[in-house]
Write a protein that holds these residues in place. Structure first.
Motif, PDB file in Angstrom:
ATOM      1  N   GLN A 241       1.227  -1.083   0.227  1.00 40.55           N
ATOM      2  CA  GLN A 241       0.053   0.118   0.006  1.00 40.55           C
ATOM      3  C   GLN A 241       0.855   1.428  -0.399  1.00 40.55           C
ATOM      4  O   GLN A 241       1.040   1.934  -0.365  1.00 40.55           O
ATOM      5  N   LYS A 242       1.820   1.386   0.893  1.00 44.53           N
ATOM      6  CA  LYS A 242       2.792   2.335   0.800  1.00 44.53           C
ATOM      7  C   LYS A 242       3.723   2.553   0.221  1.00 44.53           C
ATOM      8  O   LYS A 242       3.241   3.842  -0.657  1.00 44.53           O
ATOM      9  N   GLU A 245       1.138   3.868  -2.927  1.00 45.61           N
ATOM     10  CA  GLU A 245       0.697   5.739  -3.389  1.00 45.61           C
ATOM     11  C   GLU A 245       0.921   6.728  -3.780  1.00 45.61           C
ATOM     12  O   GLU A 245       2.402   6.353  -3.985  1.00 45.61           O
TER      13      GLU A 245
END
Length: 245
Positions: A241-242, A245
């Protein structure tokens, strides 16, 4: 698709030439024997054995080509295992048609055991290969992060670039699996391509008994994976996810 079908047709034609047309000169080893040794070989029986070997393997290749044409991914690994085992079986069975190997009492003549060494050795290698394949198929997915993207190692693995990942989710249940199309299923460990009811074909690297699972949708496919440890799976999900982004 076409390669499998053409190769399958070739195998069947070869079987017909050796079995039906009795073109025994095509049989390796037999074609170089002196006449006195050829007279002790059951060429028709040997031709029938080789013909059946070609018919079965050729038919399976054609079926694989048809499946691929219909949109299924061929189950290549099981076929290669079958091909290897059937080849070894044929090589061993073929020795029974060679009367030069046996005396008048049907016993192997002295020294002829050496001719069995190669097929028996190949059989042992094939069995070891199958055992190794099962071992690695039962191993949990190994995931690493590289500059290009997230990498899943091992069979059916690959690199999934960060910029190709459209969706990433942490899910507690897998989609309903209808059948395996090209992969392995060892107990609860699923690897490879599977057809699901909800989203069609997905690539799985999961232990079905160890939720949660990471769902990744890229530009080309859907990949679902997890590790043996739920906390580690969640940590990998957070890192993906990081990165996107």
């Amino acid at each position: 698709m076409w390669f499998c079908m053409i190769l399958g047709v070739f195998f069947i034609v070869m079987g017909l030439m050796v079995h039906v047309l009795k073109w025994h000169f095509l049989i390796s080893g037999y074609n170089t024997m002196p006449k006195e040794k050829k007279a002790k070989v059951d060429a028709d029986g040997l031709g029938r054995l080789i013909g059946i070997y070609f018919y079965i393997n050729g038919g399976l290749l054609i079926v694989m080509g048809i499946f691929q044409a219909l949109g299924f991914k061929p189950v290549l690994i099981p076929y290669l295992i079958f091909f290897g085992i059937s080849t070894v079986y044929m090589l061993i069975k073929a020795q029974k048609y060679d009367g030069n190997l046996y005396d008048e009492n049907g016993r192997l003549q002295k020294g002829t055991w050496k001719q069995f060494a190669l097929p028996v050795g190949i059989l042992n290698i094939a069995l070891i290969f199958v055992a190794v394949l099962i071992f690695f198929s039962s191993r949990p997915a190994e995931v690493t992060f590289i500059d290009e993207g997230v990498q899943i190692h091992g069979m059916y693995g690959g690199i999934y670039p960060w910029n190709s990942i459209k969706t990433v989710e942490l899910i507690d249940e897998l989609p309903a699996i209808q059948r395996r199309t090209n992969g392995s299923a060892v107990n609860s460990m699923l690897k490879g391509y599977f057809l699901t009811k909800e989203i069609g074909t997905v690539k799985l690297f999961v232990n079905t008994q160890k939720p949660p699972f990471i769902y990744i949708e890229t530009e080309d496919e859907v990949v679902i994976f997890n590790t043996e440890n739920a906390d580690e799976t969640q940590k990998i999900f957070g890192e993906i996810q990081k990165r996107i982004e």
